[in-house]
Design an enzyme around this catalytic site. Structure first.
Site, PDB file in Angstrom:
ATOM      1  N   GLU A  66      21.227 -12.105   7.191  1.00 20.40           N
ATOM      2  CA  GLU A  66      20.050 -11.332   6.812  1.00 20.40           C
ATOM      3  C   GLU A  66      18.842 -12.220   6.533  1.00 20.40           C
ATOM      4  O   GLU A  66      17.702 -11.876   6.887  1.00 20.40           O
ATOM      5  CB  GLU A  66      20.368 -10.469   5.586  1.00 20.40           C
ATOM      6  CG  GLU A  66      21.446  -9.411   5.824  1.00 20.40           C
ATOM      7  CD  GLU A  66      22.875  -9.957   5.812  1.00 20.40           C
ATOM      8  OE1 GLU A  66      23.065 -11.134   5.438  1.00 20.40           O
ATOM      9  OE2 GLU A  66      23.802  -9.207   6.172  1.00 20.40           O
ATOM     10  N   SER A  86      25.347   1.230  12.526  1.00 25.38           N
ATOM     11  CA  SER A  86      25.208   2.056  11.321  1.00 25.38           C
ATOM     12  C   SER A  86      23.785   2.551  11.137  1.00 25.38           C
ATOM     13  O   SER A  86      23.564   3.641  10.625  1.00 25.38           O
ATOM     14  CB  SER A  86      25.597   1.255  10.074  1.00 25.38           C
ATOM     15  OG  SER A  86      26.811   0.583  10.252  1.00 25.38           O
ATOM     16  N   ARG A 117      20.704   6.890   5.080  1.00 27.89           N
ATOM     17  CA  ARG A 117      21.004   6.870   6.512  1.00 27.89           C
ATOM     18  C   ARG A 117      21.419   8.235   7.039  1.00 27.89           C
ATOM     19  O   ARG A 117      21.148   8.593   8.160  1.00 27.89           O
ATOM     20  CB  ARG A 117      22.179   5.921   6.786  1.00 27.89           C
ATOM     21  CG  ARG A 117      21.795   4.508   7.078  1.00 27.89           C
ATOM     22  CD  ARG A 117      23.000   3.740   7.563  1.00 27.89           C
ATOM     23  NE  ARG A 117      24.101   3.693   6.607  1.00 27.89           N
ATOM     24  CZ  ARG A 117      25.382   3.657   6.956  1.00 27.89           C
ATOM     25  NH1 ARG A 117      25.733   3.669   8.210  1.00 27.89           N
ATOM     26  NH2 ARG A 117      26.323   3.597   6.030  1.00 27.89           N
ATOM     27  N   PHE A 133      21.518  -5.915   0.870  1.00 25.64           N
ATOM     28  CA  PHE A 133      21.329  -7.178   1.580  1.00 25.64           C
ATOM     29  C   PHE A 133      19.896  -7.313   2.087  1.00 25.64           C
ATOM     30  O   PHE A 133      19.417  -8.424   2.305  1.00 25.64           O
ATOM     31  CB  PHE A 133      22.344  -7.290   2.720  1.00 25.64           C
ATOM     32  CG  PHE A 133      23.752  -6.983   2.274  1.00 25.64           C
ATOM     33  CD1 PHE A 133      24.254  -7.581   1.121  1.00 25.64           C
ATOM     34  CD2 PHE A 133      24.554  -6.089   2.959  1.00 25.64           C
ATOM     35  CE1 PHE A 133      25.542  -7.291   0.663  1.00 25.64           C
ATOM     36  CE2 PHE A 133      25.841  -5.787   2.515  1.00 25.64           C
ATOM     37  CZ  PHE A 133      26.333  -6.383   1.366  1.00 25.64           C
TER      38      PHE A 133
HETATM   39  C1  LIG Z   1      25.936  -9.923   3.490  1.00 24.79           C
HETATM   40  C2  LIG Z   1      26.571  -8.797   4.212  1.00 24.79           C
HETATM   41  N1  LIG Z   1      25.962  -8.297   5.290  1.00 24.79           N
HETATM   42  C3  LIG Z   1      26.506  -7.251   5.948  1.00 24.79           C
HETATM   43  C4  LIG Z   1      27.674  -6.685   5.532  1.00 24.79           C
HETATM   44  C5  LIG Z   1      28.259  -5.493   6.268  1.00 24.79           C
HETATM   45  N2  LIG Z   1      29.455  -5.885   7.013  1.00 24.79           N
HETATM   46  C6  LIG Z   1      30.695  -5.733   6.498  1.00 24.79           C
HETATM   47  S1  LIG Z   1      31.895  -6.350   7.463  1.00 24.79           S
HETATM   48  C7  LIG Z   1      30.784  -6.823   8.653  1.00 24.79           C
HETATM   49  C8  LIG Z   1      31.266  -7.516   9.895  1.00 24.79           C
HETATM   50  C9  LIG Z   1      32.115  -8.681   9.566  1.00 24.79           C
HETATM   51  O1  LIG Z   1      32.751  -9.203  10.677  1.00 24.79           O
HETATM   52  P1  LIG Z   1      33.943 -10.238  10.481  1.00 24.79           P
HETATM   53  O2  LIG Z   1      33.545 -11.253   9.476  1.00 24.79           O
HETATM   54  O3  LIG Z   1      34.341 -10.747  11.806  1.00 24.79           O
HETATM   55  O4  LIG Z   1      35.067  -9.354   9.817  1.00 24.79           O
HETATM   56  P2  LIG Z   1      36.433  -8.822  10.443  1.00 24.79           P
HETATM   57  O5  LIG Z   1      36.246  -8.625  11.916  1.00 24.79           O
HETATM   58  O6  LIG Z   1      37.450  -9.867  10.174  1.00 24.79           O
HETATM   59  O7  LIG Z   1      36.728  -7.566   9.718  1.00 24.79           O
HETATM   60  C10 LIG Z   1      29.487  -6.497   8.251  1.00 24.79           C
HETATM   61  C11 LIG Z   1      28.281  -6.765   9.031  1.00 24.79           C
HETATM   62  C12 LIG Z   1      28.277  -7.245   4.376  1.00 24.79           C
HETATM   63  N3  LIG Z   1      29.413  -6.758   3.857  1.00 24.79           N
HETATM   64  N4  LIG Z   1      27.717  -8.303   3.752  1.00 24.79           N
END
Ligand SMILES: Cc1ncc(C[n+]2csc(CCOP(=O)(O)OP(=O)(O)O)c2C)c(N)n1
Lengths: 284, 315
Positions: B60, B39, B169, B85
């Site tokens: 983070e 992103s 972004r 974050f």
């Molecule tokens: C604290 C935080 N950092 C970053 C994000 C952005 N983000 C949303 S989903 C994700 C990846 C999550 O992966 P996973 O837990 O494996 O989810 P799934 O594959 O089950 O959708 C990120 C980095 C967030 N929502 N919250």
């Protein structure tokens, strides 16, 4: 243990949730389809029979509660709640639109039936523990269920909670890890290898089970067994596929947040409708 | 006359490109992300310098601590997450491991305010700058466009501090031409008028310039000041225009509590008291929708700014 017909009912419920969830996405043209699909059968098992809830009383104090810590999977939960009558099914069309009650991440004040606000990954385990503690203090006998992603396990807060829950002997807390093997930037193995997730939780004092996360009956049975044991906290590792049941998304290498042509998604809606019909009987 | 038009490139592309360009000459530059490299555009940096990029996963706080540690070994880390974050979730790490420890590092917080759009209220930073503003010595910069981003880079690299870059972004509105001069802590006065001064940053710069056009057609002449650095804020400029216009309107894509409006009020109180009207998010949480819906919902369009100016002048 539920009978065969009960299992069939759960499978139909899961397919119906998929149908409504995919329609939500079709309307929008993009979304967190991958993670919404991988946790779907777990939500079907919980809301299709495991949880003590009453859609007419979303604020019922003694209800079981569910914390969707991977809050970006909200659309699956919204479809489920609408099917149960928490709010009109037509409202699903408003997903992510300005002024909606259905934002991309779960919001307990906007959406009837959502028990906890999430979206900042890692925080759900702590709030779930707090709810479970509160339920125990109330003596209500209610359970708290928690869903976290395998990428989400990167967050240190997960392991703070993981340390606390067994120490407090929280037998009314049941956690699920959606082990779909992918996070946002790629496969978990390549971003931050989680290694043996079960061994890690076990080392912190959790009781660990593993099930096929797309077998709604297996999930149902695993939770029922866990509850009958009187022990806990349990963590259930769900072996899943990111995007499961939405073929073109499941086939994509990078499928965390996807954009697509409406037609493509409507074709998946169609396929789901056929699967549902093949299962026979009324939709849930 | 200042113009404003959509930029052909996304700001994240400019950031990655500039980081890569500087990193080619300066081996101290490293980059970190928290599972958002696809992103942020940091993926491009990873491709160019695989040994100088670290994806920390969704962690983070750990990432910011690692950045601080890397800084203590003489490196200059750039660490990205969404603004929510990258600020409130890592506040203590930025404070202690970062600023208190004298680190030289750059935290990049993306998707400021309403530009978080479809990610909704949980991901909509109206508080990031406010959360960080009370950390001693931190430098808070909201980047307006690509020319500015490139324009502040030399100073970021040559002058050690903890920096927080608040950065849209995606596509933004270009206000500056290539090669214009920027100095951290020195505001850019984009337009002069005696009736009021609008102090703004980020997406509100273009909106404020448009508001100035609207007002001009009504015979109201306003000064527009791009206060890209919220900390240290340019007190001299604030005092100068407080004296010259007698009324200041701040316009921010952020909570007015603790934000740009608050920072301007502090400077005004100290040096040249006058009326300050804080236009921005009025102590509310964000919500989901398109950027355009949210700009209307939270009154961040030029017409809203113009209306606030009209009222402020009449008071
Ligand atoms: C604290 C935080 N950092 C970053 C994000 C952005 N983000 C949303 S989903 C994700 C990846 C999550 O992966 P996973 O837990 O494996 O989810 P799934 O594959 O089950 O959708 C990120 C980095 C967030 N929502 N919250």
């Amino acid at each position: 243990m539920p009978e065969k017909t009960e299992h069939l009912r759960l499978r139909r419920f899961a397919e119906t949730i998929r149908l409504e969830t995919l329609k939500e996405f079709a309307e929008l043209g993009f979304g967190h389809v991958g993670g919404a699909m991988s946790i779907l059968e777990t939500i079907a098992a919980l809301y299709g029979g495991l949880m003590k809830i009453d859609p007419k009383r979303p604020d019922w104090k003694e209800r079981d509660r569910f914390v969707m810590s991977k809050g970006h999977a909200g659309p699956t939960l919204y479809a489920t709640l609408a099917l149960l009558g928490y709010f009109p099914i037509e409202e699903l069309k408003t997903l992510n639109k300005g002024g909606t009650n259905l934002p991309s991440h779960c919001d307990m004040h906007k959406t009837k039936g959502v028990d906890m606000t999430t979206g900042s990954l890692g925080q759900g385990i702590s709030t779930a523990i707090g709810i479970a503690l509160g339920q125990r203090m109330d003596g209500s006998g209610a359970y708290t269920y928690l869903a976290v992603g395998d990428g989400e396990l990167n967050e240190g807060q997960i392991w703070e909670g993981a340390q606390f829950a067994p120490f407090q002997k929280l037998t009314n807390l049941i956690a699920f890890v959606d082990v779909n093997g992918k996070q946002l930037d790629g496969p978990t193995e390549e971003i931050l290898d989680p290694l043996d997730i079960g061994a890690k939780f076990a080392a912190f004092g959790w009781l660990v089970k593993e099930v096929d996360g797309h077998d709604v009956a297996a999930i149902y049975d695993a939770v029922t067994e866990a509850k009958q044991s009187g022990k806990g906290p349990y963590v259930i590792l769900l072996k899943t596929v990111k995007g499961n049941g939405c073929d073109f998304v499941a086939e994509m290498a990078s499928n965390h947040h996807v954009q697509f042509d409406k037609e493509k998604m409507l074709a998946e809606v169609e396929k789901t409708q056929k699967r549902l019909e093949a299962l026979g009987g009324e939709s849930a | 006359m200042r113009t404003y038009q959509d930029e052909p490139v996304m700001l994240r592309e400019t950031l990655a490109k500039t980081m890569i360009e500087y990193a080619g000459k300066d081996t101290r530059i490293v980059a970190l992300d928290a599972d958002l490299a696809s992103s942020s555009g940091f993926g491009a940096f990873q491709k160019a310098f695989p040994d100088r990029f670290f994806n920390c996963g969704v962690a983070e706080a750990n990432m910011v601590g690692i950045a601080a540690g890397l800084s203590s070994t003489g490196r200059i880390p750039f660490a990205h997450s969404f603004g929510t974050f990258a600020s409130r979730r890592v506040c203590d790490q930025i404070f202690l491991s970062g600023a208190y420890s004298g680190a030289h590092m750059v935290i990049v917080g993306s998707d400021p305010g309403v530009t978080a759009a479809y990610n909704g209220g949980t991901h909509m930073p109206f508080e990031d700058m406010g959360v960080l503003r009370s950390i001693p010595g931190i430098k808070l910069i909201e980047v307006t466009d690509s020319a500015m981003l490139r324009g502040v880079f030399d100073e970021i690299i040559s002058s050690p501090a903890v920096y927080y870059l608040r950065l849209k972004r995606k596509v933004t509105t270009a206000v500056y031409g290539e090669g214009e001069k920027f100095k951290i802590g020195r505001a850019n006065v984009l337009r002069e008028g005696k009736d009021a001064a609008v102090i703004c940053s980020g997406i509100m710069v273009a909106e404020s310039l448009k508001a100035a056009d609207i007002l001009e057609s009504e015979g109201i002449k306003v000064t527009v000041i791009d206060m890209h650095t919220w900390k240290p804020i340019d007190e001299d400029i604030v005092a100068k225009y407080a004296k010259e216009t007698g009324v200041i309107i701040t316009a921010e894509n952020h909570n007015v509590v603790g934000g740009l409006g608050a920072a301007v009020c502090e400077a005004v109180c100290k040096l040249s008291p006058c009326r300050v009207i804080r236009h921005g998010i009025q102590d509310e949480f964000g919500e989901v929708g398109t950027e355009s819906y949210l700009k209307t919902r939270f009154k961040l369009n030029a017409a809203d700014v113009a209306e606030t100016v009209r009222k402020a002048i009449k008071l």
